[in-house]
Design a protein around this motif. Structure first.
Motif, PDB file in Angstrom:
ATOM      1  N   THR A  68       0.814  -1.217   0.000  1.00 50.80           N
ATOM      2  CA  THR A  68       0.000   0.000   0.000  1.00 50.80           C
ATOM      3  C   THR A  68       0.847   1.266   0.000  1.00 50.80           C
ATOM      4  OG1 THR A  68      -0.113  -0.090   2.413  1.00 50.80           O
ATOM      5  CG2 THR A  68      -1.938  -1.089   1.195  1.00 50.80           C
ATOM      6  N   ASN A  69       2.146   1.124  -0.255  1.00 53.06           N
ATOM      7  CA  ASN A  69       2.999   2.316  -0.241  1.00 53.06           C
ATOM      8  C   ASN A  69       3.277   2.857  -1.641  1.00 53.06           C
ATOM      9  OD1 ASN A  69       4.642   0.284  -1.222  1.00 53.06           O
ATOM     10  ND2 ASN A  69       6.460   0.931  -0.063  1.00 53.06           N
ATOM     11  N   LYS A  70       2.600   2.315  -2.638  1.00 53.92           N
ATOM     12  CA  LYS A  70       2.916   2.691  -4.013  1.00 53.92           C
ATOM     13  C   LYS A  70       2.555   4.138  -4.335  1.00 53.92           C
ATOM     14  CE  LYS A  70       4.788  -1.120  -5.234  1.00 53.92           C
ATOM     15  NZ  LYS A  70       6.246  -1.156  -5.460  1.00 53.92           N
ATOM     16  N   VAL A  71       1.469   4.623  -3.784  1.00 49.08           N
ATOM     17  CA  VAL A  71       1.079   6.005  -4.055  1.00 49.08           C
ATOM     18  C   VAL A  71       2.005   6.965  -3.319  1.00 49.08           C
ATOM     19  CG1 VAL A  71      -0.757   7.724  -3.876  1.00 49.08           C
ATOM     20  CG2 VAL A  71      -1.316   5.363  -4.477  1.00 49.08           C
ATOM     21  N   SER A  72       2.280   6.671  -2.056  1.00 47.37           N
ATOM     22  CA  SER A  72       3.145   7.565  -1.270  1.00 47.37           C
ATOM     23  C   SER A  72       4.552   7.609  -1.843  1.00 47.37           C
ATOM     24  CB  SER A  72       3.171   7.117   0.195  1.00 47.37           C
ATOM     25  OG  SER A  72       3.675   5.794   0.302  1.00 47.37           O
ATOM     26  N   THR A  73       5.063   6.465  -2.303  1.00 45.73           N
ATOM     27  CA  THR A  73       6.417   6.455  -2.871  1.00 45.73           C
ATOM     28  C   THR A  73       6.450   7.130  -4.242  1.00 45.73           C
ATOM     29  OG1 THR A  73       6.020   4.210  -3.701  1.00 45.73           O
ATOM     30  CG2 THR A  73       7.176   4.415  -1.604  1.00 45.73           C
ATOM     31  N   PHE A  74       5.330   7.075  -4.953  1.00 44.41           N
ATOM     32  CA  PHE A  74       5.258   7.824  -6.212  1.00 44.41           C
ATOM     33  C   PHE A  74       5.327   9.320  -5.928  1.00 44.41           C
ATOM     34  CE2 PHE A  74       2.479  10.329  -8.998  1.00 44.41           C
ATOM     35  CZ  PHE A  74       3.137  10.175 -10.216  1.00 44.41           C
ATOM     36  N   LYS A  75       4.649   9.735  -4.871  1.00 41.89           N
ATOM     37  CA  LYS A  75       4.632  11.160  -4.518  1.00 41.89           C
ATOM     38  C   LYS A  75       6.039  11.666  -4.202  1.00 41.89           C
ATOM     39  CE  LYS A  75       0.242  12.301  -4.651  1.00 41.89           C
ATOM     40  NZ  LYS A  75      -0.220  13.382  -5.555  1.00 41.89           N
ATOM     41  N   GLN A  76       6.920  10.786  -3.720  1.00 44.91           N
ATOM     42  CA  GLN A  76       8.273  11.190  -3.374  1.00 44.91           C
ATOM     43  C   GLN A  76       9.212  11.191  -4.576  1.00 44.91           C
ATOM     44  OE1 GLN A  76       8.851  12.404  -0.523  1.00 44.91           O
ATOM     45  NE2 GLN A  76       6.929  11.801   0.454  1.00 44.91           N
ATOM     46  N   SER A  77       8.733  10.677  -5.714  1.00 41.69           N
ATOM     47  CA  SER A  77       9.588  10.609  -6.897  1.00 41.69           C
ATOM     48  C   SER A  77       9.567  11.923  -7.658  1.00 41.69           C
ATOM     49  CB  SER A  77       9.101   9.477  -7.807  1.00 41.69           C
ATOM     50  OG  SER A  77       7.869   9.843  -8.423  1.00 41.69           O
ATOM     51  N   ASP A  78      10.462  12.025  -8.662  1.00 37.93           N
ATOM     52  CA  ASP A  78      10.470  13.238  -9.457  1.00 37.93           C
ATOM     53  C   ASP A  78       9.171  13.417 -10.225  1.00 37.93           C
ATOM     54  OD1 ASP A  78      10.989  11.030 -10.980  1.00 37.93           O
ATOM     55  OD2 ASP A  78      12.587  11.945 -12.187  1.00 37.93           O
ATOM     56  N   HIS A  79       8.562  12.281 -10.644  1.00 40.23           N
ATOM     57  CA  HIS A  79       7.261  12.366 -11.302  1.00 40.23           C
ATOM     58  C   HIS A  79       6.206  12.891 -10.331  1.00 40.23           C
ATOM     59  CE1 HIS A  79       8.669   8.991 -14.248  1.00 40.23           C
ATOM     60  NE2 HIS A  79       8.904  10.191 -14.749  1.00 40.23           N
ATOM     61  N   GLY A  80       6.250  12.384  -9.122  1.00 35.57           N
ATOM     62  CA  GLY A  80       5.274  12.817  -8.120  1.00 35.57           C
ATOM     63  C   GLY A  80       5.407  14.284  -7.783  1.00 35.57           C
ATOM     64  N   VAL A  81       6.656  14.754  -7.700  1.00 33.37           N
ATOM     65  CA  VAL A  81       6.897  16.182  -7.438  1.00 33.37           C
ATOM     66  C   VAL A  81       6.282  17.020  -8.542  1.00 33.37           C
ATOM     67  CG1 VAL A  81       8.660  17.970  -7.253  1.00 33.37           C
ATOM     68  CG2 VAL A  81       8.976  15.780  -6.085  1.00 33.37           C
ATOM     69  N   GLY A  82       6.541  16.616  -9.782  1.00 31.38           N
ATOM     70  CA  GLY A  82       5.987  17.356 -10.919  1.00 31.38           C
ATOM     71  C   GLY A  82       4.476  17.323 -10.935  1.00 31.38           C
ATOM     72  N   ASN A  83       3.904  16.182 -10.565  1.00 31.64           N
ATOM     73  CA  ASN A  83       2.446  16.061 -10.526  1.00 31.64           C
ATOM     74  C   ASN A  83       1.841  16.995  -9.484  1.00 31.64           C
ATOM     75  OD1 ASN A  83      -0.104  14.210  -9.310  1.00 31.64           O
ATOM     76  ND2 ASN A  83       0.046  14.321 -11.534  1.00 31.64           N
ATOM     77  N   ASP A  84       2.499  17.083  -8.321  1.00 35.01           N
ATOM     78  CA  ASP A  84       2.020  17.975  -7.264  1.00 35.01           C
ATOM     79  C   ASP A  84       2.121  19.445  -7.676  1.00 35.01           C
ATOM     80  OD1 ASP A  84       1.213  16.043  -5.559  1.00 35.01           O
ATOM     81  OD2 ASP A  84       2.888  16.209  -4.157  1.00 35.01           O
ATOM     82  N   LEU A  85       3.099  19.742  -8.523  1.00 39.04           N
ATOM     83  CA  LEU A  85       3.283  21.116  -8.982  1.00 39.04           C
ATOM     84  C   LEU A  85       2.328  21.469 -10.122  1.00 39.04           C
ATOM     85  CD1 LEU A  85       7.182  21.330  -8.909  1.00 39.04           C
ATOM     86  CD2 LEU A  85       5.566  22.303  -7.262  1.00 39.04           C
ATOM     87  N   GLY A  86       1.533  20.485 -10.566  1.00 39.48           N
ATOM     88  CA  GLY A  86       0.546  20.757 -11.606  1.00 39.48           C
ATOM     89  C   GLY A  86       1.089  20.674 -13.013  1.00 39.48           C
ATOM     90  N   ILE A  87       2.213  19.982 -13.202  1.00 34.34           N
ATOM     91  CA  ILE A  87       2.779  19.828 -14.541  1.00 34.34           C
ATOM     92  C   ILE A  87       2.025  18.701 -15.249  1.00 34.34           C
ATOM     93  CG2 ILE A  87       4.861  19.322 -15.873  1.00 34.34           C
ATOM     94  CD1 ILE A  87       6.497  20.306 -13.476  1.00 34.34           C
ATOM     95  N   VAL A  88       1.229  19.053 -16.235  1.00 34.63           N
ATOM     96  CA  VAL A  88       0.342  18.095 -16.885  1.00 34.63           C
ATOM     97  C   VAL A  88       1.114  17.020 -17.634  1.00 34.63           C
ATOM     98  CG1 VAL A  88      -1.537  17.838 -18.544  1.00 34.63           C
ATOM     99  CG2 VAL A  88      -1.415  19.877 -17.118  1.00 34.63           C
ATOM    100  N   ALA A  89       2.262  17.367 -18.197  1.00 38.65           N
ATOM    101  CA  ALA A  89       3.005  16.433 -19.038  1.00 38.65           C
ATOM    102  C   ALA A  89       3.719  15.351 -18.240  1.00 38.65           C
ATOM    103  CB  ALA A  89       4.015  17.208 -19.885  1.00 38.65           C
ATOM    104  N   VAL A  90       3.803  15.501 -16.919  1.00 42.86           N
ATOM    105  CA  VAL A  90       4.558  14.543 -16.127  1.00 42.86           C
ATOM    106  C   VAL A  90       3.826  13.206 -16.060  1.00 42.86           C
ATOM    107  CG1 VAL A  90       3.539  15.003 -13.864  1.00 42.86           C
ATOM    108  CG2 VAL A  90       5.953  14.369 -14.026  1.00 42.86           C
TER     109      VAL A  90
END
Length: 432
Positions: A304-326
């Motif tokens: 169950t840590n797949k979402v949280s670990t995604f959030k810590q990745s560079d993709h997750g950072v970009g997603n949180d910043l609202g970068i649509v292309a990530v």
């Protein structure tokens, strides 16, 4: 001579007989006129009776029938009016298989009896939808007629009479509060009401059924059956059926996500719509609905840590910043065609990395470093601290830029006020 005259008269009478008989034949004896003396008087009928518009009824599919064909107890006896409360109309008395009068077969009545509406009706619920609630009463028309209450263009509004009525929703504990309002703004509703593609846009009965509608929570509820969506979305359904989710569903796994879990029910929006549950902005949270659920995932030994670990990745950072292309979950795992990582056909199998990461809008011709990078990053990863710093710097930078923007706006506003401010003129030496 006299005989010739008689013969001529007889011949003329015989020749004219069919026309005279047809034109002079009395109409079918009707009791309707007696009924309409009261029920067609709108001012009187709307107060104490049921108003019947003779023109509307005449143009309905039952226009050739008499009132007593449906209301058998609406007969005066000994000059006394009929009972105030008449028995409910028994539609299957005519609508049965093999009726020589040609009434449409209504064997679906058996389906209705076991439906959520039929069961409620059997229990004495007076609010529940019956034949007349959907088909109408004195205004019944075939489904092909644009004015019919069961014409495809009108079905959502017909269902909304009850299902968008908050009193009914609360009284009967209906799980969807305003399905019509939501449907109207959905991709299906817009296709029906705005684009006019009634033959293609899904309406209530396409998803919920017609006479066999079941209650929310029933195991065989049609809207939660992938095959229901597959009637229109055949390609997507076939792909889903071969995925890890589709195969689990076929094996009877109740926790597995189906179409409505990801796309929604009445609020379905196009994937490119930012409000869609499968848009780049929201799809991660949609996947997290299951994959962050410890109770559900523990049944199938899924981390169950797949979402949280995604959030810590560079993709997750970009997603949180609202970068649509990530990249998001579906960029790597797929959506209808999700397969486990040990399946050679899976987009996240080692043999597929170059193809998955090397998409034109991601990392064309990816380097070995990119292909070996960790997609899900946790606190034990050597790159975790660097990624955390990048996120912190990025968020502080955005905050600073926003702060500078606000400060600049306030400064411009202050300068404008200063320019418009009229300074008081000084007084002379004599105080003038």
């Amino acid at each position: 001579m006299r005989g010739r005259i008689i013969w001529a008269v007889l011949s003329l009478a015989i020749w004219l007989a069919p026309a005279n008989v047809f034109s002079a034949a009395p109409a079918r004896p009707s009791e309707d006129q007696a009924c309409l003396e009261c029920h067609a008087d709108e001012a009187v009928a709307r107060k104490n009776l049921v108003f019947v518009d003779p023109t509307v009824f005449a143009n309905s599919i039952h226009g050739r029938l008499q009132c007593t064909d449906c209301h058998a107890d609406a007969v005066e006896k000994d000059n006394n009016p009929h009972p105030r409360e008449l028995a409910k109309v028994n539609c299957p008395s005519c609508h049965y298989k093999g009726n020589p009068e040609g009434a449409p077969n209504f064997t679906p009545m058996q389906q209705y009896k076991t439906s959520v509406h039929g069961r409620a009706s059997e229990s004495g619920d007076q609010d529940v939808a019956t034949c007349s609630a959907c088909h109408g009463k004195h205004n019944i028309k075939p489904a092909s007629d644009p004015e019919s209450t069961i014409n495809r263009l009108n079905i959502p509004r017909t269902c909304a009479v009850c299902h968008d009525n908050m009193q009914m929703v609360l009284k009967h504990n209906i799980h969807a509060e305003q399905p019509y309002s939501e449907y109207e703004q959905s991709v299906h509703g817009k296709a029906l009401f705005q684009d006019g593609v009634a033959s293609m846009a899904a309406v209530c009965t396409d998803c919920h059924g017609v006479h066999d509608i079941q209650a929310n929570g029933d195991a065989d509820l049609k809207p939660h059956q992938p095959a229901t969506c597959g009637k229109c979305h055949q390609v997507e359904y076939n792909i889903y059926s071969g995925s890890i989710h589709g195969e689990a569903f076929q094996q009877g796994v109740l926790d597995v996500p189906v179409c409505s879990d990801c796309h929604g029910e009445h609020t379905i929006a196009a994937p490119w719509n930012p409000e869609s549950s499968v848009s780049a902005f929201k799809v991660t949270y949609t996947c997290a609905g299951c994959h962050d659920d410890v109770t559900r995932m523990s049944k199938y030994n899924i981390l169950t840590n797949k979402v949280s670990t995604f959030k810590q990745s560079d993709h997750g950072v970009g997603n949180d910043l609202g970068i649509v292309a990530v990249a998001t979950c579906v960029s790597c795992h797929g959506y209808h065609d999700i397969l486990p990582a040990n399946n050679p056909a899976s987009s996240i199998h080692l043999s597929q990395f170059e193809k998955t990461c090397g998409k034109a809008n991601c990392h064309p011709d990816p380097s070995p470093e990119i292909l070996s990078a960790h997609i899900h990053v946790d606190g034990t990863d050597q790159n975790f601290e660097n990624l955390r710093r990048i996120r912190t710097i990025a968020l502080w930078s955005i905050g600073a830029l926003a702060g500078f923007g606000v400060a600049a706006g306030l400064l411009a506003f202050a300068l404008r006020i200063g320019q418009n401010f009229e300074r008081p003129s000084g007084r002379g030496e004599n105080g003038e």
